[in-house]
Design a protein around this motif. Structure first.
Motif, short mmCIF file in Angstrom:
data_model
loop_
_atom_site.label_atom_id
_atom_site.label_comp_id
_atom_site.label_asym_id
_atom_site.label_seq_id
_atom_site.Cartn_x
_atom_site.Cartn_y
_atom_site.Cartn_z
N CYS A 5 7.47 -0.39 3.20
CA CYS A 5 6.20 -0.34 3.82
C CYS A 5 6.58 -0.13 5.25
CB CYS A 5 5.31 -1.73 3.67
SG CYS A 5 5.08 -2.03 1.85
N ILE A 6 5.67 0.54 5.89
CA ILE A 6 5.90 0.71 7.39
C ILE A 6 4.56 -0.08 8.17
CG2 ILE A 6 5.91 2.50 9.36
CD1 ILE A 6 8.10 2.78 7.35
N GLY A 7 4.99 -0.76 9.12
CA GLY A 7 4.13 -1.55 9.91
C GLY A 7 4.00 -0.94 11.27
N VAL A 27 9.64 -1.93 9.36
CA VAL A 27 9.92 -1.74 8.02
C VAL A 27 9.83 -3.17 7.30
CG1 VAL A 27 11.44 -0.55 6.21
CG2 VAL A 27 11.33 0.57 8.43
N PHE A 28 9.31 -2.93 6.20
CA PHE A 28 9.54 -4.09 5.35
C PHE A 28 9.41 -3.81 3.71
CE2 PHE A 28 5.13 -4.88 4.19
CZ PHE A 28 4.56 -4.42 5.30
N ILE A 29 9.79 -4.60 2.96
CA ILE A 29 9.73 -4.00 1.33
C ILE A 29 8.86 -5.20 0.59
CG2 ILE A 29 11.46 -4.24 -0.63
CD1 ILE A 29 13.12 -2.46 0.90
N TYR A 53 -7.36 -6.62 3.70
CA TYR A 53 -7.09 -5.13 3.08
C TYR A 53 -6.57 -4.42 4.06
CZ TYR A 53 -11.77 -4.43 5.28
OH TYR A 53 -12.41 -4.43 6.06
N GLU A 54 -5.38 -3.64 3.46
CA GLU A 54 -4.96 -2.57 4.75
C GLU A 54 -4.87 -1.26 3.69
OE1 GLU A 54 -1.20 -3.77 6.28
OE2 GLU A 54 -1.99 -5.31 7.22
N VAL A 55 -5.79 -0.14 3.77
CA VAL A 55 -5.44 0.92 3.07
C VAL A 55 -4.64 1.67 3.71
CG1 VAL A 55 -7.30 2.41 4.40
CG2 VAL A 55 -6.98 2.87 1.99
N GLU A 56 -3.63 2.28 2.94
CA GLU A 56 -2.56 3.38 3.39
C GLU A 56 -2.11 4.45 2.38
OE1 GLU A 56 0.99 0.74 4.33
OE2 GLU A 56 -0.25 -0.85 5.03
N VAL A 57 -2.04 5.45 3.27
CA VAL A 57 -1.39 6.85 2.19
C VAL A 57 0.08 6.34 1.72
CG1 VAL A 57 -0.73 9.16 2.46
CG2 VAL A 57 -2.73 8.44 3.71
N ILE A 84 -3.41 -0.31 -1.42
CA ILE A 84 -3.53 -1.31 -0.47
C ILE A 84 -2.57 -2.24 -0.35
CG2 ILE A 84 -5.34 -3.40 0.01
CD1 ILE A 84 -7.56 -2.11 -1.61
N ASP A 85 -2.22 -2.62 0.81
CA ASP A 85 -1.11 -3.52 1.13
C ASP A 85 -2.03 -4.54 1.51
OD1 ASP A 85 0.90 -4.91 2.06
OD2 ASP A 85 1.07 -3.76 4.31
N PHE A 86 -2.28 -5.37 0.29
CA PHE A 86 -2.92 -6.81 0.86
C PHE A 86 -1.93 -7.74 1.44
CE2 PHE A 86 -5.90 -5.83 -2.97
CZ PHE A 86 -6.94 -6.17 -2.17
N ALA A 105 3.65 -13.20 2.39
CA ALA A 105 2.45 -13.02 3.00
C ALA A 105 2.18 -11.63 2.36
CB ALA A 105 2.12 -12.86 4.41
N LYS A 106 2.99 -10.67 1.81
CA LYS A 106 2.66 -9.29 1.61
C LYS A 106 3.19 -9.14 0.09
CE LYS A 106 2.05 -6.89 5.87
NZ LYS A 106 0.96 -6.06 5.61
N GLY A 107 4.16 -9.79 -0.42
CA GLY A 107 4.90 -9.72 -1.48
C GLY A 107 4.55 -10.39 -2.71
#
Ligand code: ZN
Length: 203
Positions: A5-7, A27-29, A53-57, A84-86, A105-107
């Motif tokens: 993931c790119i922040g 960058v995170f995984i 929610y975070e919508v992402e391509v 979505i990257d919740f 928080a993301k994984g």
């Protein structure tokens, strides 16, 4: 399979979270166990009162590669998606303040929504794709890949200097502004150029 993931890849989103503008991609995984199984509802986890929610391509990697030059990056993917990257924002905030990794928080389980894939040949220009997230049928996030600080091929080149990319890996390319909290009974759907690629219920 890994999820890279790119922040902080869209200026307006950096501003809304009052983050610093990065000099290199953030960058995170996320683990593969975070992918929400298809057709399943998303359950707000007990450890958070502020899941965003975070919508992402998304980009799906089609073959092994490392140290990929930006001009060859396009040879490593054929499919574009939306997801979505919740993010448990309250937990992420605590971890960020302490300088700790924010994986929890993301994984967490279900934190990654991966929608339908489209052939990249559907798009005239990968760096000009409109996408959208709707909450309860109202638009809450809109983005266009032209607004990314780092474009898709640059992201692939950059991350491949650290991680060998493998077939099936998925890259989340960052979220535009408009992130927000989900509540029980919300209904989310995501579109690329008007075509719906996912929908889900929040429980
Ligand atoms: Zn994100």
């Amino acid at each position: 399979m890994k999820i890279i993931c790119i922040g902080r890849n869209y200026t307006a989103h950096i501003e809304e979270l009052q983050n610093e503008r990065p000099e290199e991609p953030v960058v995170f995984i996320k683990p593969d166990s975070s992918v929400l199984p298809k057709e399943q509802d998303f359950y707000i986890p007990e450890f958070s009162n502020d899941v965003h929610y975070e919508v992402e391509v998304l980009v799906k990697i089609k073959k092994v590669g490392k140290h990929i030059e930006p001009e060859f990056a396009k040879n490593y993917y054929d499919e574009i998606g939306l997801g979505i990257d919740f993010t448990a924002r309250d937990l992420q905030q605590k971890l960020k303040e302490k300088g700790l990794p924010w994986e929890k928080a993301k994984g967490f389980d279900g934190a990654t929504v991966v929608g339908k894939w489209l052939p990249k040949t559907n798009f005239k220009n990968i760096d000009d794709i409109n996408f959208c997230l709707l909450k309860n049928n109202k638009t809450v996030q809109t983005g266009n890949t032209s607004l990314m600080l780092w474009k898709i091929d640059e992201i692939i080149a950059y991350v491949s200097t650290f991680f060998t990319l493998k077939k099936g890996d998925i890259i989340f390319t960052g979220t535009p502004s408009g992130v927000g909290k989900i509540e029980t009974n919300d209904y989310l759907s995501g579109t690329i150029e008007g075509e719906e690629l996912f929908n889900l219920n929040i429980k």
